[in-house]
Design a protein around this motif. Structure first.
Motif, PDB file in Angstrom:
ATOM      1  N   SER A   8     108.967  38.529 -16.526  1.00 55.41           N
ATOM      2  CA  SER A   8     107.628  37.956 -16.368  1.00 55.41           C
ATOM      3  C   SER A   8     107.763  36.442 -16.330  1.00 55.41           C
ATOM      4  CB  SER A   8     106.738  38.378 -17.547  1.00 55.41           C
ATOM      5  OG  SER A   8     105.478  37.754 -17.449  1.00 55.41           O
ATOM      6  N   PRO A   9     107.341  35.792 -15.255  1.00 53.18           N
ATOM      7  CA  PRO A   9     107.592  34.354 -15.090  1.00 53.18           C
ATOM      8  C   PRO A   9     106.559  33.483 -15.805  1.00 53.18           C
ATOM      9  CG  PRO A   9     106.495  35.191 -13.159  1.00 53.18           C
ATOM     10  CD  PRO A   9     106.694  36.380 -14.074  1.00 53.18           C
ATOM     11  N   ASP A  10     106.579  33.505 -17.132  1.00 57.76           N
ATOM     12  CA  ASP A  10     105.555  32.766 -17.869  1.00 57.76           C
ATOM     13  C   ASP A  10     106.158  31.806 -18.889  1.00 57.76           C
ATOM     14  OD1 ASP A  10     106.585  34.650 -19.556  1.00 57.76           O
ATOM     15  OD2 ASP A  10     104.671  35.552 -20.127  1.00 57.76           O
ATOM     16  N   TRP A  11     107.380  31.327 -18.632  1.00 57.28           N
ATOM     17  CA  TRP A  11     108.009  30.406 -19.567  1.00 57.28           C
ATOM     18  C   TRP A  11     108.764  29.323 -18.808  1.00 57.28           C
ATOM     19  CZ3 TRP A  11     113.151  32.221 -18.889  1.00 57.28           C
ATOM     20  CH2 TRP A  11     113.267  33.566 -18.565  1.00 57.28           C
ATOM     21  N   ASP A  12     109.060  28.248 -19.523  1.00 53.25           N
ATOM     22  CA  ASP A  12     109.733  27.095 -18.923  1.00 53.25           C
ATOM     23  C   ASP A  12     111.246  27.253 -18.951  1.00 53.25           C
ATOM     24  OD1 ASP A  12     107.274  25.955 -18.539  1.00 53.25           O
ATOM     25  OD2 ASP A  12     107.773  24.048 -19.500  1.00 53.25           O
ATOM     26  N   ASN A  45     107.971  25.485 -15.021  1.00 50.14           N
ATOM     27  CA  ASN A  45     107.614  26.860 -15.353  1.00 50.14           C
ATOM     28  C   ASN A  45     108.093  27.793 -14.245  1.00 50.14           C
ATOM     29  OD1 ASN A  45     105.557  29.315 -15.557  1.00 50.14           O
ATOM     30  ND2 ASN A  45     105.615  28.268 -17.531  1.00 50.14           N
ATOM     31  N   ILE A  74     106.791  30.345 -13.037  1.00 46.91           N
ATOM     32  CA  ILE A  74     105.789  30.873 -12.125  1.00 46.91           C
ATOM     33  C   ILE A  74     105.904  30.208 -10.761  1.00 46.91           C
ATOM     34  CG2 ILE A  74     103.964  29.258 -12.797  1.00 46.91           C
ATOM     35  CD1 ILE A  74     103.555  33.005 -11.897  1.00 46.91           C
ATOM     36  N   HIS A  89     108.720  31.989  -8.969  1.00 44.60           N
ATOM     37  CA  HIS A  89     108.233  33.323  -8.587  1.00 44.60           C
ATOM     38  C   HIS A  89     107.334  33.238  -7.364  1.00 44.60           C
ATOM     39  CE1 HIS A  89     105.144  36.529  -8.820  1.00 44.60           C
ATOM     40  NE2 HIS A  89     106.172  37.302  -9.132  1.00 44.60           N
ATOM     41  N   ASP A  90     106.372  32.325  -7.398  1.00 45.07           N
ATOM     42  CA  ASP A  90     105.415  32.217  -6.303  1.00 45.07           C
ATOM     43  C   ASP A  90     106.072  31.747  -5.006  1.00 45.07           C
ATOM     44  OD1 ASP A  90     103.538  33.034  -8.091  1.00 45.07           O
ATOM     45  OD2 ASP A  90     102.507  31.092  -8.258  1.00 45.07           O
TER      46      ASP A  90
END
Length: 283
Positions: free
Chosen positions: A52-56, A169, A171, A174-175
């Protein structure tokens, strides 16, 4: 591995120089240059990760390396000036003010050119949580270099090496890779893109030792070594917001220390290395 052995009709002779040349040629062609690196194509699917890409994460660049890439794309800014512009950016940020607009534009153009000078190789990164305590130390640049196994960052003609700490981050990564086969992976020896030979400071972790998919860095510190998590993600372009610190590496890592660090690392992992018994004894 089959793709590696078939590349250029490699005949697999028992010659270190031939293996090194094959590694250089293969990784440049398959990992660094394609629009989608081989790390994130089907040949490496067993090593893909889907966190899950929610960290630095953090990454260390040398100012010299960034500036060299910018110069190759037409920049006229010398390394010392690039460092001064980054220092001014960080000072303005700390003071809660804006950087002078002309300096801002100059630095943005410089970073754009540095990005354009980069190839598409995957980025080795560490979770910010793995290094947060190190960043609180006065000599964070030396300690982080050691902890992340960045043996190529060393004194230059006896002078300190300036490093730039990047933090962002996941995210964004990921994006940037939505619609592509993968964006994160466990590090393998074939993800390392060497200049002349494989990086002696890199040691891939066997799957049995890394069930969560991370690799572990080879800590180059002579005392108090630890083994931090690391992994790979797909290529992204840096922004000025990614630049978090400027530091100086003031110590060297001699080849004997690298050899000892590799030995220590291997001792920790050898029980999980399936083919460890097949390795020749080093004279």
């Amino acid at each position: 591995m089959d793709d590696f052995l078939l590349f250029n009709g490699f005949a697999a002779p028992f010659s270190a120089s031939a293996w090194f040349k094959q590694h250089v040629d293969y990784t440049k062609d398959r990992v660094a240059l394609p629009a989608i690196s081989g790390t994130f194509t089907a040949i490496n699917q067993d090593n893909w990760q889907g966190w899950s890409p929610d960290w630095d994460v953090v990454r260390v660049e040398t100012l010299y390396g960034l500036n060299d890439r910018a110069l190759k794309k037409g920049s006229t800014i010398p390394e010392a000036k690039a460092g001064s512009l980054i220092s001014a950016l960080l000072a303005a940020r700390a003071a809660g003010t804006n950087l002078d607009p002309l300096k801002q534009a100059e630095l943005e153009k410089w970073l754009q050119l540095a990005n354009r000078g980069s190839d598409r190789r995957p980025a080795f990164v560490a979770p910010f949580a793995e290094v947060e305590e190190i960043l609180k130390q006065p000599d964070w640049a030396n300690r982080l270099r050691d902890a992340l196994g960045l043996g190529h960052i060393r004194l230059w003609a006896g002078n300190p090496m300036t490093v730039v700490l990047m933090q962002y981050n996941l995210i964004r990564v990921h994006d940037a890779h939505i619609g592509k086969p993968a964006w994160a992976a466990s590090p393998t020896v074939l993800d390392d893109v060497p200049g002349q030979m494989p990086n002696p400071c890199f040691f891939p972790a066997p799957k049995a030792a890394s069930k969560d998919g991370y690799g572990f860095t080879v800590d180059l510190a002579s005392t108090g070594a630890t083994w931090r998590k690391e992994f790979l993600h797909g290529h992204i372009a840096y922004t000025l917001g990614d630049i978090r610190r400027l530091g100086e590496v003031t110590t060297d890592v001699p080849p004997t220390r690298i050899a000892d660090a590799r030995k220590d690392h291997c001792e920790l992992l050898k029980d999980d290395l399936v083919h460890f018994a097949d390795l020749p004894v080093k004279p």
